[in-house]
Motif scaffolding. Structure first.
Motif, short mmCIF file in Angstrom:
data_model
loop_
_atom_site.label_atom_id
_atom_site.label_comp_id
_atom_site.label_asym_id
_atom_site.label_seq_id
_atom_site.Cartn_x
_atom_site.Cartn_y
_atom_site.Cartn_z
N ALA A 40 58.52 21.44 70.66
CA ALA A 40 59.75 20.64 70.71
C ALA A 40 59.53 19.33 69.96
O ALA A 40 58.40 18.85 69.82
CB ALA A 40 60.15 20.35 72.16
N LEU A 41 60.63 18.78 69.48
CA LEU A 41 60.63 17.48 68.80
C LEU A 41 61.65 16.58 69.49
O LEU A 41 62.72 17.03 69.90
CB LEU A 41 61.01 17.63 67.33
CG LEU A 41 60.06 18.44 66.44
CD1 LEU A 41 60.75 18.74 65.11
CD2 LEU A 41 58.76 17.68 66.21
N PHE A 42 61.31 15.29 69.60
CA PHE A 42 62.21 14.34 70.25
C PHE A 42 62.26 13.04 69.46
O PHE A 42 61.26 12.57 68.94
CB PHE A 42 61.74 14.02 71.67
CG PHE A 42 61.71 15.19 72.60
CD1 PHE A 42 62.84 15.56 73.31
CD2 PHE A 42 60.54 15.92 72.76
CE1 PHE A 42 62.82 16.66 74.17
CE2 PHE A 42 60.50 17.01 73.63
CZ PHE A 42 61.64 17.38 74.33
N ILE A 78 53.98 7.52 66.39
CA ILE A 78 54.09 8.92 66.79
C ILE A 78 53.31 9.16 68.07
O ILE A 78 52.16 8.74 68.20
CB ILE A 78 53.53 9.86 65.69
CG1 ILE A 78 54.34 9.75 64.41
CG2 ILE A 78 53.50 11.31 66.17
CD1 ILE A 78 55.75 10.30 64.51
N SER A 79 53.95 9.83 69.02
CA SER A 79 53.27 10.21 70.27
C SER A 79 53.28 11.73 70.40
O SER A 79 54.28 12.38 70.10
CB SER A 79 53.93 9.57 71.48
OG SER A 79 55.29 9.94 71.57
N VAL A 80 52.15 12.27 70.85
CA VAL A 80 51.93 13.72 70.90
C VAL A 80 51.36 14.11 72.25
O VAL A 80 50.50 13.41 72.80
CB VAL A 80 50.93 14.15 69.79
CG1 VAL A 80 50.68 15.65 69.84
CG2 VAL A 80 51.43 13.73 68.42
N PRO A 91 57.48 12.11 74.45
CA PRO A 91 56.74 12.41 73.22
C PRO A 91 57.68 12.57 72.03
O PRO A 91 58.86 12.86 72.18
CB PRO A 91 56.08 13.75 73.54
CG PRO A 91 57.09 14.42 74.43
CD PRO A 91 57.67 13.31 75.29
N ASN A 92 57.14 12.38 70.84
CA ASN A 92 57.85 12.79 69.63
C ASN A 92 57.59 14.26 69.34
O ASN A 92 58.49 14.98 68.90
CB ASN A 92 57.40 11.95 68.43
CG ASN A 92 57.80 10.51 68.54
OD1 ASN A 92 56.94 9.63 68.58
ND2 ASN A 92 59.08 10.23 68.59
N ILE A 93 56.34 14.68 69.58
CA ILE A 93 55.95 16.06 69.27
C ILE A 93 55.32 16.70 70.50
O ILE A 93 54.30 16.20 71.02
CB ILE A 93 54.95 16.10 68.10
CG1 ILE A 93 55.53 15.39 66.86
CG2 ILE A 93 54.59 17.55 67.77
CD1 ILE A 93 54.52 15.17 65.75
N LEU A 94 55.93 17.77 70.98
CA LEU A 94 55.36 18.56 72.07
C LEU A 94 54.73 19.79 71.44
O LEU A 94 55.37 20.50 70.67
CB LEU A 94 56.44 18.97 73.06
CG LEU A 94 55.99 19.86 74.23
CD1 LEU A 94 55.07 19.08 75.17
CD2 LEU A 94 57.19 20.41 74.99
N ILE A 95 53.46 20.03 71.78
CA ILE A 95 52.71 21.11 71.16
C ILE A 95 52.45 22.24 72.16
O ILE A 95 52.03 21.99 73.29
CB ILE A 95 51.36 20.60 70.61
CG1 ILE A 95 51.62 19.61 69.45
CG2 ILE A 95 50.48 21.74 70.13
CD1 ILE A 95 50.36 19.00 68.87
N ALA A 96 52.71 23.46 71.72
CA ALA A 96 52.30 24.65 72.46
C ALA A 96 50.91 25.02 71.95
O ALA A 96 50.75 25.51 70.84
CB ALA A 96 53.28 25.80 72.24
#
Length: 250
Positions: free
Chosen positions: A10-12, A124-126, A150-155
């Motif tokens: 996801a991106l926010f 940027i926050s991850v 977060p800006n970037i949610l990682i699977a």
């Protein structure tokens, strides 16, 4: 050799500091973070300190205000209105919105626009969804990822909680080509009371931050700086390269 660590889940983007965020399918990554992220904030007019911005730590219900864009794009990618918790839409730079926020806060505020953004630490926050899930387990509740803003949610492929700590000092790239967007992981994300606020109700639960303090020295997720501009998209593969290897391949 870059190693695949997962994909973008996801991106926010958060157009107005501490207000509700926007989920995105694609986003442009520039030198100052995601296009349109945290470019606006309310300044506390009477504050003469070094951090004059109004945040949810002072006014929790601020996270219930939702930026919206009405009509064609103007002034870049900024919203034009804000929807209040009661459903009323007010002009972003209008006096009505400033008056409403000031009433709730108890002192005057004014909307400010900063081209390079208003960030607490980095642009940027991850965080991984596995880390969010583990914090929820420790706090004995199911957590909405939006608590962590977060800006970037990682699977993550490994699905190891707090795997992000291992990326500090290295580079994440979004795609396999040499032109792929990339970020350098600078440091672990030291958490504040924001994680205690339910993004749907603004209710506070201190157990969330307490869990992070107890098991991870108050740190969860990582901050990053942009090292190569480009496009991000949900589903994009993510590759990790340690700093030394990244320098060798430049």
């Amino acid at each position: 050799m870059p190693i695949k660590v997962g994909e973008v889940e996801a991106l926010f983007r958060y157009p107005v500091k501490s207000m509700s965020g926007e989920p995105l399918e694609v986003a442009e990554l520039g030198w100052h973070g995601l296009d349109g992220d945290r470019r606006l904030a309310f300044r506390r007019v009477d504050d003469r300190g070094g951090f004059p911005w109004l945040t949810a730590s002072r006014l929790p219900e601020l996270i219930l205000f939702a930026p919206r864009r009405r009509g064609p794009l103007v002034d870049g990618n900024l919203p034009t209105h804000v929807r209040t918790p009661e459903g009323e839409e007010l002009s972003l730079f209008g006096q009505e919105l400033a008056t409403e926020i000031a009433r709730r806060h108890g002192s005057p505020v004014e909307m400010m626009h900063l081209d390079r953004g208003i960030f607490d630490e980095a642009s940027i926050s991850v965080i991984t969804s596995t880390t969010v899930g583990e914090i929820g387990r420790l706090a004995a509740q199911r957590l909405d990822v939006r608590r962590f803003r977060p800006n970037i949610l990682i699977a993550s492929l490994r699905s190891v909680p707090f795997e992000e700590d291992e990326w500090v000092g290295g580079v994440l790239s979004f795609g396999e080509t040499s032109e792929a967007a990339a970020i350098g992981i600078t440091n672990r994300d030291e958490r504040c009371s924001m994680v205690n606020f339910d993004p749907g109700s603004a209710r506070t639960d201190a157990d969330v931050l307490k869990a992070i303090v107890r098991v991870r020295d108050n740190k969860a997720g990582v901050y990053a700086a942009v090292t190569r501009r480009g496009r991000l998209a949900v589903g994009q593969p993510i590759f990790f390269e340690p700093a030394a290897e990244h320098r060798e391949h430049r």
